[in-house]
Design a protein around this motif. Sequence first.
Motif, mmCIF file in Angstrom:
data_model
loop_
_atom_site.group_PDB
_atom_site.id
_atom_site.type_symbol
_atom_site.label_atom_id
_atom_site.label_comp_id
_atom_site.label_asym_id
_atom_site.label_seq_id
_atom_site.Cartn_x
_atom_site.Cartn_y
_atom_site.Cartn_z
ATOM 1 N N GLU A 1 -2.529 15.800 101.080
ATOM 2 C CA GLU A 1 -2.505 15.258 102.429
ATOM 3 C C GLU A 1 -1.985 16.297 103.422
ATOM 4 O O GLU A 1 -2.526 16.431 104.516
ATOM 5 C CB GLU A 1 -1.627 14.007 102.489
ATOM 6 N N ALA A 2 -0.945 17.043 103.041
ATOM 7 C CA ALA A 2 -0.408 18.065 103.927
ATOM 8 C C ALA A 2 -1.426 19.170 104.171
ATOM 9 O O ALA A 2 -1.592 19.656 105.288
ATOM 10 C CB ALA A 2 0.871 18.652 103.340
ATOM 11 N N GLU A 3 -2.149 19.556 103.121
ATOM 12 C CA GLU A 3 -3.179 20.573 103.251
ATOM 13 C C GLU A 3 -4.307 20.092 104.157
ATOM 14 O O GLU A 3 -4.817 20.831 104.982
ATOM 15 C CB GLU A 3 -3.712 20.944 101.877
ATOM 16 N N LYS A 4 -4.683 18.823 103.988
ATOM 17 C CA LYS A 4 -5.743 18.252 104.815
ATOM 18 C C LYS A 4 -5.312 18.194 106.274
ATOM 19 O O LYS A 4 -6.088 18.492 107.189
ATOM 20 C CB LYS A 4 -6.082 16.853 104.319
ATOM 21 N N ASN A 5 -4.032 17.848 106.519
ATOM 22 C CA ASN A 5 -3.531 17.789 107.891
ATOM 23 C C ASN A 5 -3.434 19.165 108.519
ATOM 24 O O ASN A 5 -3.612 19.313 109.735
ATOM 25 C CB ASN A 5 -2.169 17.103 107.932
ATOM 26 N N GLU A 6 -3.152 20.199 107.737
ATOM 27 C CA GLU A 6 -3.099 21.559 108.267
ATOM 28 C C GLU A 6 -4.464 22.018 108.723
ATOM 29 O O GLU A 6 -4.581 22.752 109.693
ATOM 30 C CB GLU A 6 -2.572 22.517 107.197
ATOM 31 N N ARG A 7 -5.486 21.634 107.996
ATOM 32 C CA ARG A 7 -6.847 22.041 108.339
ATOM 33 C C ARG A 7 -7.296 21.423 109.658
ATOM 34 O O ARG A 7 -8.089 21.998 110.383
ATOM 35 C CB ARG A 7 -7.830 21.662 107.239
ATOM 36 N N ASN A 8 -6.817 20.220 109.924
ATOM 37 C CA ASN A 8 -7.242 19.520 111.156
ATOM 38 C C ASN A 8 -6.392 19.910 112.298
ATOM 39 O O ASN A 8 -6.066 20.603 112.921
ATOM 40 C CB ASN A 8 -7.136 18.010 110.976
#
Length: 111
Positions: free
Chosen positions: A104-111
Motif C-alpha cells: 500500500e505504501a509503495e502504491k501510494n508513493e507511485r500516485n
Amino acid sequence: MRVTEPDQKEQMQRLHDRIEAAKRAQDPKPRVDEHYSAANLAWRMVIELVAGLGIGFGIGYGLDVLFGTIPIFMMLFTLLGLAAGIKTMMRSAKEIEAEKLAEEAEKNERN
C-alpha cells in the motif's frame, strides 16, 4: 559515431526512446497467482495450527507410552502444541500485514 547536428541528435533520441519502449513492452508481467489470496492465507494458518496440535499430541502420546503414565503428557503437550500453533499463526498474520502495508505504501508513493 559522432552526431553533431541538432536534427541528428533528435533522431537518435527518438530512436533511443523507441528502443526503451520496446524493451519495456517485452518485460514480463507480474503473475497474478504469486499473490496469496485470502483462502490461501486462511489454509496456511489452519495448517500451522493443526501441525502444532499434531506435533504436541504425538510427543505427549509418545512420552505416555514410554513412561507408562496416564495421558497427562499427552494433554500437556497438546496444549503446548496449541499454544505454539497460535503463536505461529500470529507471526504469519503479522508478516502478511507488513507485506500488505508495504504494498500500500509503495502504491501510494507511485500516485
